[in-house]
Write an enzyme that holds these catalytic residues in place. Structure first.
Site, PDB file in Angstrom:
ATOM      1  N   SER A 292      45.938  51.408  16.913  1.00 21.24           N
ATOM      2  CA  SER A 292      45.292  50.119  17.170  1.00 21.24           C
ATOM      3  C   SER A 292      44.464  50.100  18.456  1.00 21.24           C
ATOM      4  O   SER A 292      43.380  49.515  18.476  1.00 21.24           O
ATOM      5  CB  SER A 292      46.338  49.000  17.187  1.00 21.24           C
ATOM      6  OG  SER A 292      47.374  49.281  18.103  1.00 21.24           O
TER       7      SER A 292
ATOM      8  N   GLU B 277      38.677  56.221  26.840  1.00 24.93           N
ATOM      9  CA  GLU B 277      40.142  56.110  26.906  1.00 24.93           C
ATOM     10  C   GLU B 277      40.764  57.210  27.760  1.00 24.93           C
ATOM     11  O   GLU B 277      41.602  56.947  28.623  1.00 24.93           O
ATOM     12  CB  GLU B 277      40.731  56.168  25.504  1.00 24.93           C
ATOM     13  CG  GLU B 277      40.594  54.897  24.709  1.00 24.93           C
ATOM     14  CD  GLU B 277      41.430  54.971  23.446  1.00 24.93           C
ATOM     15  OE1 GLU B 277      42.638  54.677  23.521  1.00 24.93           O
ATOM     16  OE2 GLU B 277      40.871  55.343  22.402  1.00 24.93           O
TER      17      GLU B 277
ATOM     18  N   ASP C 112      42.506  59.204  16.253  1.00 19.17           N
ATOM     19  CA  ASP C 112      42.364  57.766  16.024  1.00 19.17           C
ATOM     20  C   ASP C 112      40.915  57.309  16.107  1.00 19.17           C
ATOM     21  O   ASP C 112      40.454  56.496  15.298  1.00 19.17           O
ATOM     22  CB  ASP C 112      43.198  56.982  17.037  1.00 19.17           C
ATOM     23  CG  ASP C 112      44.685  57.230  16.882  1.00 19.17           C
ATOM     24  OD1 ASP C 112      45.088  57.801  15.846  1.00 19.17           O
ATOM     25  OD2 ASP C 112      45.438  56.868  17.798  1.00 19.17           O
TER      26      ASP C 112
END
Length: 343
Positions: free
Chosen positions: A115, A148, A160
Site C-alpha cells: 500500500s 522511498e 511493489d
C-alpha cells in the site's frame, strides 16, 4: 484543473524478498505478483492558500509546505511531501507550486499489499499528469522506488512499485544496478477465473511494520546467514515454478508452490510469522485451506489461502470468527492511471 490518479495494490505470489538488496544485487531476484482491484488514490489541484498543501484523507491529517520540508512533515504525510519535494527538485527547477495533494487507500499501511509504495506510484502518476511530465511505466516505478528508498530512507524491495505501475500478472526480474525486467504473463481467462474462485484474502487486523522485518532479512543476506540465503534461493526458484504452473493452468502445482514458498519465507527472518498467524493458519487448514501465504514482508497484514472453490464459504466463515476480515477481490489488468477531471 483537477487531476486524479489511482494505482492498484498487489498480491505477492512467489519470490517476495528476492527483490531486496543486497540479495538481488548478488544473485538476481525473481518475483511473481498480481495486481488486484483495490487501489491507492491521489487528487491534485490548486491549493486554496498560497502554499502547497498535503492531506491524508485516511488519517484526517493535513499540513502545508515549509522550507524544512521532509523533516517537519507529520509521519503520515512524509510520502506525500517526499514525492512533491522530489518532483519539484528534479523537474521544476526547485520551484514549489501552490498545489493541494490529497490521498487515500483501500488498504491500510502495513497490510502486506504494497500500500505505501502503491500510494507513491499514484502520487507520481498524478503529478506527472498535472505537470505534463512524459514518464512511462518503468520511469514512474523507478522514480517511486528512488523516493522511498533514497530520499525517505525506507527499507524495502522493488516489486511493489513496478506492480503498481504496470498492473496485471507479472514475472519480474531484479538485477544489479537497478536493472528491472517486467514480463507480463498471458494467462488464460479460465485459469484466472479459477484462481480467483480458489483464493481467499483475509486481513488479520494486525498491521505490521515491514521495514523492521526487511531490515532483519537484509542483515541475514549481507552476513551470508546460510539458512536465510538458502531460503531466498528457494523462493526465487519457486517464482519460476509458479510462473510455469499458471501458464499451464496447473492450479494444484500453484497451491503446492505457494505453500512451499510460505515455508521458505518463514526461514528468511524470525519475525515473518508469529502465534497469531500460526493460529489463523491452523484454523484455515481444518476448514479446507490447501495452502497459506502472508502477502508482503510478513508479521501480519493480509493472509491468502488456496482452497477448492466449493470450500470457499466455510473457510471464509471460519476466518471471520478469528477477529479479522475476509476481503473480496478480482485481478486487475491495468496499472497506474491518471486523468483530468472536470469541475
Amino acid at each position: 484543473m483537477i487531476v486524479r490518479a489511482r494505482a492498484p495494490l498487489r498480491l505477492g505470489l512467489a519470490g517476495g524478498g528476492t527483490d531486496v538488496s543486497p540479495y538481488c544485487d548478488q544473485y538476481g531476484g525473481f518475483v511473481m505478483n498480481a495486481a488486484i482491484d483495490r487501489f491507492a488514490y491521489a487528487t491534485v489541484d490548486e491549493a486554496p492558500g498560497g502554499a502547497a498543501e498535503f492531506v491524508s484523507l485516511d488519517n484526517d491529517v493535513r499540513c502545508c509546505w515549509s522550507p524544512e520540508g521532509l523533516d517537519k512533515a507529520p509521519p503520515s504525510l512524509r510520502l506525500l511531501v517526499g514525492v512533491y519535494a522530489r518532483i519539484c527538485m528534479q523537474f521544476l527547477d526547485g520551484r514549489h507550486p501552490p498545489i493541494r495533494i490529497r490521498t487515500y487507500s483501500d488498504a491500510p499501511p502495513g497490510s502486506g499489499l504494497g500500500s505505501s509504495s502503491t500510494l507513491v506510484v499514484a502520487l507520481v502518476a498524478a503529478l506527472c499528469e498535472f505537470f505534463a511530465l512524459p514518464l512511462g511505466e518503468y520511469e514512474i516505478a523507478h522514480l517511486a522506488y528512488s523516493i522511498e528508498r533514497e530520499d525517505l530512507a525506507l527499507a524495502g524491495g522493488k516489486q511493489d512499485q513496478y506492480a503498481a505501475a504496470f498492473g496485471g500478472v507479472n514475472f519480474m526480474e531484479f538485477h544489479a544496478g537497478d536493472r528491472v525486467i517486467v514480463n507480463p504473463l498471458r494467462i488464460k481467462d479460465w485459469v484466472l477465473a479459477e484462481l480467483e474462485a480458489s483464493l481467499v484474502l483475509y486481513f488479520t487486523g494486525v498491521s505490521r511494520e515491514s521495514a523492521r522485518i526487511i531490515d532483519e532479512q537484509v542483515r541475514n543476506a549481507a552476513s551470508g546467514a546460510h539458512d536465510s540465503v538458502s531460503a531466498m534461493h528457494q523462493l526465487k526458484f519457486e517464482a519460476v515454478q509458479m510462473k510455469e504452473a499458471l501458464l499451464k493452468g496447473d492450479l494444484d502445482a500453484f497451491a503446492r508452490t505457494l505453500q512451499k514458498g510460505w515455508e521458505a519465507k518463514k526461514r528468511m527472518a524470525s519475525s515473518v510469522s508469529n502465534p497469531v498467524i500460526d493460529a489463523v493458519e491452523a484454523v484455515a487448514v481444518t476448514h479446507g485451506a490447501r495452502a497459506t501465504k502472508v502477502s508482503g514482508a510478513g508479521g501480519g497484514g493480509f493472509m491468502m489461502f488456496v482452497c477448492d472453490p466449493t470450500d470457499r464459504v466455510r473457510l471464509s466463515r471460519a476466518l471471520q470468527h478469528q477477529g479479522g476480515q475476509v476481503m473480496d477481490f478480482h485481478f486487475n489488468p491495468q496499472g497506474a492511471v491518471a486523468w483530468r477531471a472536470g469541475r
